[in-house]
Scaffold this motif. Structure first.
Motif, PDB file in Angstrom:
ATOM      1  N   ASP A 214       0.813  -1.218   0.000  1.00 28.90           N
ATOM      2  CA  ASP A 214       0.000   0.000   0.000  1.00 28.90           C
ATOM      3  C   ASP A 214       0.847   1.268   0.000  1.00 28.90           C
ATOM      4  O   ASP A 214       0.303   2.370  -0.153  1.00 28.90           O
ATOM      5  N   HIS A 215       2.150   1.129   0.184  1.00 26.70           N
ATOM      6  CA  HIS A 215       2.998   2.318   0.187  1.00 26.70           C
ATOM      7  C   HIS A 215       3.050   2.924  -1.210  1.00 26.70           C
ATOM      8  O   HIS A 215       3.076   2.216  -2.216  1.00 26.70           O
ATOM      9  N   ALA A 221       4.120  -0.962  -8.831  1.00 25.98           N
ATOM     10  CA  ALA A 221       4.734  -2.253  -9.145  1.00 25.98           C
ATOM     11  C   ALA A 221       3.797  -3.397  -8.789  1.00 25.98           C
ATOM     12  O   ALA A 221       3.664  -4.369  -9.544  1.00 25.98           O
ATOM     13  N   TYR A 222       3.111  -3.269  -7.662  1.00 26.03           N
ATOM     14  CA  TYR A 222       2.185  -4.320  -7.245  1.00 26.03           C
ATOM     15  C   TYR A 222       0.961  -4.358  -8.156  1.00 26.03           C
ATOM     16  O   TYR A 222       0.464  -5.442  -8.498  1.00 26.03           O
ATOM     17  N   GLY A 238       5.032 -14.690  -6.262  1.00 25.92           N
ATOM     18  CA  GLY A 238       5.281 -13.366  -5.739  1.00 25.92           C
ATOM     19  C   GLY A 238       5.630 -12.359  -6.821  1.00 25.92           C
ATOM     20  O   GLY A 238       5.717 -12.676  -7.999  1.00 25.92           O
ATOM     21  N   PHE A 239       5.833 -11.109  -6.395  1.00 21.86           N
ATOM     22  CA  PHE A 239       6.153 -10.070  -7.370  1.00 21.86           C
ATOM     23  C   PHE A 239       7.521  -9.471  -7.048  1.00 21.86           C
ATOM     24  O   PHE A 239       7.956  -9.443  -5.892  1.00 21.86           O
ATOM     25  N   GLU A 240       8.173  -8.989  -8.092  1.00 19.98           N
ATOM     26  CA  GLU A 240       9.535  -8.463  -7.946  1.00 19.98           C
ATOM     27  C   GLU A 240       9.502  -6.961  -7.697  1.00 19.98           C
ATOM     28  O   GLU A 240       8.774  -6.215  -8.346  1.00 19.98           O
ATOM     29  N   PHE A 241      10.300  -6.553  -6.723  1.00 24.30           N
ATOM     30  CA  PHE A 241      10.449  -5.129  -6.447  1.00 24.30           C
ATOM     31  C   PHE A 241      11.821  -4.909  -5.816  1.00 24.30           C
ATOM     32  O   PHE A 241      12.150  -5.520  -4.797  1.00 24.30           O
ATOM     33  N   GLY A 242      12.623  -4.064  -6.449  1.00 19.59           N
ATOM     34  CA  GLY A 242      13.933  -3.749  -5.901  1.00 19.59           C
ATOM     35  C   GLY A 242      14.909  -4.908  -5.918  1.00 19.59           C
ATOM     36  O   GLY A 242      15.848  -4.947  -5.117  1.00 19.59           O
TER      37      GLY A 242
END
Length: 331
Positions: A214-215, A221-222, A238-242
């Protein structure tokens, strides 16, 4: 009509029953599905991890002929760990067996074996859930008993190190979360020293995961990941972030949550022998000196031949050999 004598058949030996419980359908926990642990059998109830005190240092330049830097031998210590003993017992009374009728083409042996298999399946499910709970404990660095509060093993104490922690500062709207994630990867790299890793996976409890996605700096990205979810065969990855694959962890048995709602962990992947699982042999005369198996089952007649006792057991130990390379997250 089956009788108690049926248990003298070879179908109910330790070997046959253990093979049967091993073939019972496995409903994997998340860590089991990820294949993080290198599992092997051992022929003792104890194993030792070698702690290598190796350090790296830069060598200063010196004039030719000048004495070099003194390089001392690395100090190595062996740290012993005991495997855990996880027994389960069931009682099958004579009346239960005598009331069984062979159905169709089933023989009496097949009918009783199917009856026993139902008990074995329940034993197997409970042992699998316990294995997953212990694997999560290995990730956290502290293995907990079934109540979720009694520590069985603290690997930080055993290795004489501290847990690596990191705050994502999600309560601040202006936080650049991607930068915070990159800091996590830096911490992992620092703790691994010269050992490389191929990727990282973040698992979070429900509250922390919601705060994370939620940020403002993570939302886009989500959202893009959710838009493509319908096109993927397996959305659990899952999803990729950073540079980290993120997912919510949902393991729970009763009131015991394997990962707390407000905590998370980032796990380096592709590190040889980072997570190990070892299985000791059962405490039966037949298994002395043999390599351990993940599951055992054995039947023994009760007093006065009133029934049989069915015991299943597992004797595992799941460890992270570099527990400070796993970073604990807070919001």
């Amino acid at each position: 009509m089956a009788s108690m004598d049926i248990f003298n058949d070879d179908a109910f030996t330790l070997h046959s029953l253990t093979a049967a419980i091993s073939e019972t359908q496995y409903v994997p926990g998340r860590l089991g599905a990820l294949g993080l642990f290198d599992n092997e059998g051992i022929n003792t109830t104890q194993l030792s991890i070698e702690k290598d005190g190796a350090t790296l240092a830069l060598v200063p330049a010196a004039d030719r002929g000048a004495p070099g830097v003194q390089v001392n031998a690395d100090r190595r210590t062996l740290i012993p760990f005991n495997t855990l003993h996880l027994p389960e017992n069931s009682t099958i009374m004579a009346d239960e067996i005598q009331s069984l009728r062979a159905f169709g083409s089933e023989s009496e042996v097949e009918a009783v074996a199917n009856y026993v298999a139902k008990r074995q399946a329940k034993h197997r499910r409970q042992l699998d859930a316990t294995h997953e709970h212990l694997k999560i404990g290995a990730v956290k660095g502290i293995l907990m008993d079934s109540d979720g509060t009694t520590p069985l093993l603290n690997t930080f104490t055993s290795f004489g190190i501290s847990q690596t922690t990191h705050s994502l500062v999600l309560a601040t709207a202006t936080t650049k979360v991607r930068g915070k994630v990159l800091e996590v990867l830096d911490k992992i790299e620092d703790q691994l020293g010269g050992v490389s890793f191929t990727g990282a996976r973040g698992i979070m409890g429900r509250n922390l995961f919601k705060k994370f996605v939620d940020h403002d700096s993570v939302k886009d990205a989500y959202a893009r990941w959710q838009d493509g979810a319908a096109l993927r065969d397996d959305v659990r990855s899952g999803f990729e972030f950073g540079g980290v694959i993120w997912e919510q962890y949902r393991g729970q048995v009763g009131s015991v949550k394997f990962v707390g709602d407000d905590e998370g962990y980032v796990i380096p992947e592709g590190v040889p022998d980072l997570f190990i699982g070892r299985f000791a042999p059962a405490n039966y005369m037949e298994t002395v000196g043999t390599n351990g198996l993940p599951y055992y089952t054995k039947i023994e007649p009760m007093r006065m031949n009133k029934g049989v006792e069915l015991e299943s057991q597992s004797n595992p130990l799941f460890l992270c050999t570099r527990p400070n390379a796993v970073v604990k997250l807070t919001g």
